[in-house]
Write a protein that holds these residues in place. Structure first.
Motif, mmCIF file in Angstrom:
data_model
loop_
_atom_site.group_PDB
_atom_site.id
_atom_site.type_symbol
_atom_site.label_atom_id
_atom_site.label_comp_id
_atom_site.label_asym_id
_atom_site.label_seq_id
_atom_site.Cartn_x
_atom_site.Cartn_y
_atom_site.Cartn_z
ATOM 1 N N MET A 186 -5.274 -0.600 -3.008
ATOM 2 C CA MET A 186 -5.305 -0.935 -1.575
ATOM 3 C C MET A 186 -5.084 -2.421 -1.349
ATOM 4 O O MET A 186 -4.956 -2.874 -0.218
ATOM 5 C CB MET A 186 -6.643 -0.507 -0.956
ATOM 6 N N ARG B 256 0.823 -1.214 0.000
ATOM 7 C CA ARG B 256 0.000 0.000 0.000
ATOM 8 C C ARG B 256 0.855 1.261 0.000
ATOM 9 O O ARG B 256 0.579 2.215 -0.723
ATOM 10 C CB ARG B 256 -0.909 -0.015 1.238
ATOM 11 N N ALA C 232 -5.577 3.997 5.585
ATOM 12 C CA ALA C 232 -5.116 3.436 4.320
ATOM 13 C C ALA C 232 -4.151 2.276 4.529
ATOM 14 O O ALA C 232 -4.357 1.171 4.017
ATOM 15 C CB ALA C 232 -4.447 4.529 3.477
ATOM 16 N N ILE C 233 -3.104 2.498 5.330
ATOM 17 C CA ILE C 233 -2.010 1.521 5.406
ATOM 18 C C ILE C 233 -2.433 0.263 6.151
ATOM 19 O O ILE C 233 -2.164 -0.857 5.728
ATOM 20 C CB ILE C 233 -0.777 2.157 6.097
ATOM 21 N N VAL C 234 -3.088 0.421 7.280
ATOM 22 C CA VAL C 234 -3.394 -0.728 8.134
ATOM 23 C C VAL C 234 -4.767 -1.316 7.823
ATOM 24 O O VAL C 234 -4.960 -2.527 7.897
ATOM 25 C CB VAL C 234 -3.303 -0.319 9.621
ATOM 26 N N ALA C 235 -5.736 -0.464 7.496
ATOM 27 C CA ALA C 235 -7.116 -0.951 7.374
ATOM 28 C C ALA C 235 -7.648 -0.936 5.945
ATOM 29 O O ALA C 235 -8.815 -1.278 5.735
ATOM 30 C CB ALA C 235 -8.028 -0.133 8.286
ATOM 31 N N GLY C 236 -6.826 -0.585 4.957
ATOM 32 C CA GLY C 236 -7.287 -0.647 3.574
ATOM 33 C C GLY C 236 -8.532 0.187 3.331
ATOM 34 O O GLY C 236 -9.456 -0.265 2.675
ATOM 35 N N LEU C 237 -8.563 1.393 3.864
ATOM 36 C CA LEU C 237 -9.709 2.309 3.775
ATOM 37 C C LEU C 237 -10.913 1.805 4.558
ATOM 38 O O LEU C 237 -12.064 1.990 4.157
ATOM 39 C CB LEU C 237 -10.058 2.616 2.316
ATOM 40 N N GLY C 238 -10.644 1.192 5.684
ATOM 41 C CA GLY C 238 -11.710 0.786 6.603
ATOM 42 C C GLY C 238 -11.540 1.494 7.935
ATOM 43 O O GLY C 238 -10.596 2.268 8.126
ATOM 44 N N PRO C 239 -12.465 1.244 8.874
ATOM 45 C CA PRO C 239 -12.414 1.895 10.195
ATOM 46 C C PRO C 239 -11.382 1.246 11.118
ATOM 47 O O PRO C 239 -10.944 0.124 10.890
ATOM 48 C CB PRO C 239 -13.817 1.666 10.741
ATOM 49 N N ARG C 240 -11.000 1.977 12.167
ATOM 50 C CA ARG C 240 -10.056 1.491 13.181
ATOM 51 C C ARG C 240 -10.643 1.731 14.571
ATOM 52 O O ARG C 240 -11.276 2.768 14.795
ATOM 53 C CB ARG C 240 -8.733 2.277 13.113
ATOM 54 N N ALA D 265 -7.702 -5.910 11.239
ATOM 55 C CA ALA D 265 -8.784 -5.912 10.248
ATOM 56 C C ALA D 265 -8.286 -5.085 9.087
ATOM 57 O O ALA D 265 -8.463 -3.877 9.042
ATOM 58 C CB ALA D 265 -10.071 -5.333 10.834
ATOM 59 N N SER D 266 -7.636 -5.759 8.130
ATOM 60 C CA SER D 266 -6.842 -5.056 7.112
ATOM 61 C C SER D 266 -7.611 -4.766 5.841
ATOM 62 O O SER D 266 -7.107 -4.056 4.978
ATOM 63 C CB SER D 266 -5.633 -5.920 6.749
ATOM 64 N N ARG E 93 -16.171 -5.806 1.856
ATOM 65 C CA ARG E 93 -16.641 -5.049 0.685
ATOM 66 C C ARG E 93 -17.053 -6.049 -0.387
ATOM 67 O O ARG E 93 -16.278 -6.391 -1.262
ATOM 68 C CB ARG E 93 -15.538 -4.129 0.185
ATOM 69 N N ALA F 208 -16.052 3.737 6.564
ATOM 70 C CA ALA F 208 -15.666 2.962 5.380
ATOM 71 C C ALA F 208 -16.199 3.614 4.107
ATOM 72 O O ALA F 208 -15.503 3.689 3.090
ATOM 73 C CB ALA F 208 -16.171 1.526 5.509
ATOM 74 N N ARG F 209 -17.446 4.117 4.157
ATOM 75 C CA ARG F 209 -18.012 4.733 2.956
ATOM 76 C C ARG F 209 -17.333 6.060 2.629
ATOM 77 O O ARG F 209 -17.081 6.382 1.474
ATOM 78 C CB ARG F 209 -19.508 4.967 3.160
ATOM 79 N N VAL G 39 -5.462 8.084 -2.455
ATOM 80 C CA VAL G 39 -4.336 7.409 -1.788
ATOM 81 C C VAL G 39 -3.122 7.201 -2.684
ATOM 82 O O VAL G 39 -2.075 6.789 -2.214
ATOM 83 C CB VAL G 39 -4.733 6.024 -1.230
ATOM 84 N N VAL H 166 -12.991 -0.611 -3.109
ATOM 85 C CA VAL H 166 -12.113 0.558 -3.181
ATOM 86 C C VAL H 166 -11.077 0.328 -4.277
ATOM 87 O O VAL H 166 -11.043 -0.749 -4.892
ATOM 88 C CB VAL H 166 -11.406 0.830 -1.830
ATOM 89 N N PRO I 112 -3.318 8.172 8.574
ATOM 90 C CA PRO I 112 -2.742 7.284 7.557
ATOM 91 C C PRO I 112 -3.031 5.804 7.804
ATOM 92 O O PRO I 112 -2.968 4.996 6.890
ATOM 93 C CB PRO I 112 -1.237 7.576 7.650
ATOM 94 N N GLN I 113 -3.359 5.447 9.059
ATOM 95 C CA GLN I 113 -3.633 4.029 9.318
ATOM 96 C C GLN I 113 -4.890 3.544 8.600
ATOM 97 O O GLN I 113 -5.024 2.351 8.352
ATOM 98 C CB GLN I 113 -3.775 3.794 10.818
ATOM 99 N N GLU J 99 -14.150 5.461 0.783
ATOM 100 C CA GLU J 99 -14.180 4.707 -0.474
ATOM 101 C C GLU J 99 -13.460 5.419 -1.614
ATOM 102 O O GLU J 99 -12.734 4.805 -2.382
ATOM 103 C CB GLU J 99 -15.625 4.394 -0.880
#
Lengths: 236, 236, 236, 236, 236, 236
Positions: F229, C120, E72-80, D96-97, D11, E39-40, E47, F225, E69-70, E43
């Motif tokens: 990613m 990424r 994108a990097i850690v969660a692939g455009l998801g929540p943390r 949760a990547s 997704r 997450a939405r 990045v 997405v 940045p996490q 979307e």
């Protein structure tokens, strides 16, 4: 890891970088020694039917209940990267500022706390083998205290002051209050210290002890912020 | 809080206890000054319709996106007890060992890192009012470096050695390895340092630089533990 | 550090211990590579008069406000042992259980998350030098995924099951519920998975998918505790 | 919570999302079972006049001193969301990547460590009721290991490789070093592993074991940064 | 999780337990709503080639550099599971004491801070869809404030006092100082509050405002400890 | 520190600011009292040759193993800024929102948990001196509960509602769902509470209890997405 980060961040100070990498490598070895010691001490630890054991022999109970249970449950009678109450080691403890004089003082402190803690543990146990290992660590911590104190002295002499950072222009700080001791608490025994009068260690000023701290300015008063912050509404 | 805990833990060292309480009180004042400064700087911060603002004026966008959002969301444009990336302050940072020489070295390090960080922030901003406040902190950090270095010197002289703890019997450590530098990493620039030869700072030994670290004992080997720990089963 | 602790805890599994020490050493090198990369990227970072810079050139403002301020303030434009939002690295992340099959699965996961994150970052930047470095890490993470998957396979075959720990007597677990999928949430798409019917991977049971979870026992009910705990007083 | 976040982040992978929500719900139930068990075990715990009790009956003393005091002081003899030494649960443990193959490996690891820890606790206690509850958890952890291993296998087959992420173009990594084992530590037992020679598990390369790691490039050297960072001043 | 732990710890208070489980379940739904919203929103987040984008369009730069940045990097455009500066959620935040009056006050506070923070975020954004979602959360937080305040009132009336714990025998506390306000700081505006005079809310005492705090006892003085602790050696 | 930050953040509410500074100062005194108590209790603690002592006298063993080892090793028989299992105090616990009604509820909760915990400790010990000290803290916590409850009442009356923040325009929240209790869990005992019917405490709405929660909208579905990613690749 502190020494590794300090070494990796060295910018052109080869003698110090090489020294930091040497000591960092030695310290990884110390962790290995301690990890091995913990693993060996735990080899015969009583882990089966603990409650029954506690009731049968209270001395075993005392030993079991003094154990960190994570050594058994999480590490299978191995070591853990945690302190004596199980707090995990944190990267926030690492000091590597890019200023070696500041960082060598951090290292001198680390080895001082370290040797002190080892000395205390030395007294708390009576296992001969562990004491032998600790006597090695005590000697190495002695050397490392000498080493960091020596490196601090070398840098202080080279930079011409004990103040970190040595290159900040002193006329941009409030020099008129840079040598004052303020007596903020009850009692005035603090004026008996060597920090209360005489030539300052940085060679530039003269300490003075003030029984009453200087007051400048007024008590601070904050303005309200935008109502969109939904703070306490102002009195009408 | 570090100075408070050191002061509260003093056992019979009145001069140092009083001094610690004085400095601790001053430092609470420094936190108040910084908290007030943060609150004032944020008074007019742009917080409404941030996304729209970012698109309209990128310079405002840059300022907004450089802000710690917790100042707005959590503290209503007030200060937070956290570092510059929002990590909360932790009690694990407090050093109060009951040995004043060790702890004063911790304090000297803290004030060294502190003045260094203030100096850097001083260069990163151009707000005159903030610079004025920082010039006060820089001066006080200068004094505090002088003070802790002075107190360290006083205690080293009184205890008759630079080693912490000074009262541990040295014959119980491995004195034969207490002055050796081990060359553990590539390169040998480390031998050029003042820690590599000559009389040690503790006044007792003589440094020596060893190109190859001493090896003692054999590679460690762990015994298996009880099968009730469900480790990797042994090869048959 | 995870691989070091796993290696140091090995009890009699020499092939695995040696392999763990090899990979652990390589990984320290990877951290050094990244630390050096960070330090070099920051060498020319704009740190002076940030607010002024932001107002003059919004593009520089965007770069400054995207920076972790600790790199400048705390590390003097050096690296920090922290993640991309500044959370310090924690020893709690280390998995070293004393059971190699369990731990190699942890390692396979670590290298999977690792290569994913590097991929990424590779897309998020356009600096050729950094991409070259990342292409090295991507390749090594590929090998390490192969390696841990291979070692997992080797141990599963040797231990004769995929279940960790392989030596726990299965008749002491509730085998009658050891192959059931319970449909606890809305929707029943979960029954289409390979985990819902057919021979289980452990070679012993047969998966079954239950549209309604089995209910055993009654809703739990707690007794009051001693009034000395000062819980909510019981109704009279 | 790990399974909830993975499910919420799905997704378009409905089968996996539904499965994740099923297992997540079951796991909340497991936490409830454990919380209830802890509360019941503590119902009759000795909490009054602890010091007196310790002196009178050392066996009770051993039980009291083995207790986590927060169960009494903070939770009134109830459960706490903390590990066996009281470290609070942390959101940093959640993986949760957005890449299910990576995350299912995380889950397989979690259930492996989990069943291992339950097995160890099973041996450490002799309370029949607790053992009965643990035998349920052991069985469910067995199923969950089967399930995640099965789902990993399904995704590896569907994506056509074991490498995560499967879609990164392999020609952008350094393929020439993607199958090498480097012998970085003392000893060469590592070459006896299945990871050291033969066809790689990803089906593309051939493992090779190198007794000496390849060296590329020169030792890194950092340039000085702006003096405004107040690093160690350069030698004159 | 706070409401779950409070509910699981209920001992015989069925009405409250059921209510806690209802609200706990609703709150899991709120987290799902927020996770889905995050997450939405992400979307379409920019990045790719961030540095290039920043330079080309400063407005995009401002948006990118304001992102965590996490995501994108850690969660692939998801929540943390982290706060607005990326601090992971911690189990140490959970309050479940076994005393419902105490805990309902914790809950009232949590919903108060929660609605306040949502209101602030509501003003900081201009996305209509997000505002619609927040208006749902604001309404539910309103209800939950009503609910916890109501439950607090119910319990205070049932237990006959506002003091937690209501069952501690008041004659074992120092009743003579249980209604005093001590004027410890500069300024005496504190005496204008309703807490400074008149009948106390607990219905038992009468508030009084003391311009000077009562002093009892002497300044504390600690004895030395065993020399085996290696504290600062006593003056001779 | 919570009261200090609340006081320092006050914007124009002088009566509350002064009161917060008074209580904050008193609380620093309470910490000093506890720190002194801990130091005195540890003065004669058995720290030498612990293992030997455990084996000789199991009662001493029970006392030693119930001790926090950091008191001896790290603090030299002094206090630590940590909880009863050694978790360090964290700045994340501090609540200072800039809205006094919200924050006074946080304070009321803190003093409620505090007095509850002190009451429990009071029962767990039999040392007369410690009980005397705790009876002071119990009385002061009683007063502080009265004080915060009183200040909450004063602000609720002044702001004209119990809802925080009182100034958010209620027509921007979903008022149609602002008084509903949703029966989300098994059992319907929750409808017996005073929160389930009748006039709401905020004086504006009417509570209603719904046996089935309202459902609005559809199950959420996330879009894919960017492939950059590297999420799970879509089915073909």
């Amino acid at each position: 890891m502190q020494y590794l980060f300090q070494g990796w961040s060295c910018r052109g100070e080869e003698k110090y970088k090489d020294m930091l990498m040497d000591i960092a490598t030695e310290e990884i070895g110390h962790v290995e020694m301690l990890a091995t010691m913990v693993a060996r001490l735990l080899e015969g630890a009583p882990v089966e039917d603990q409650e029954a054991a506690m009731k049968k022999d209270p001395a075993i109970g005392a030993i079991i209940s003094g154990m960190n249970p994570q050594h058994a449950i999480v590490a299978g009678l191995g070591p853990r990267p945690a302190d004596s109450v199980g707090n995990p080691w944190s990267g926030a403890y690492i000091i590597a500022s890019g200023n070696l004089l500041a960082d060598f003082r951090a290292n001198l402190n680390a080895e001082s706390q370290g040797r002190l803690q080892v000395a205390r543990i030395y007294e708390m146990i009576d296992d001969r083998g562990v004491k032998d290992l600790l006597s090695v660590l005590l000697a190495r911590d002695s050397y490392h205290q000498n080493l960091w104190a020596q490196a601090v002295k070398e840098l202080e002499e080279k930079e011409g002051t004990i103040l970190v950072p040595s290159t900040f222009p002193r006329n941009e700080e409030r020099l008129d209050i840079a040598y004052d001791f303020y007596n903020f608490s009850e009692g005035d025994q603090s004026k008996e210290g060597s920090w209360a009068k005489g030539k300052a260690l940085d060679g530039e000023g003269e300490y003075q002890w003030l029984s009453t701290p200087k007051v400048e300015g007024k008590a601070p008063k904050l303005d309200p912020v935008t109502p969109k912050m939904y703070g306490t509404p102002p009195e009408k």
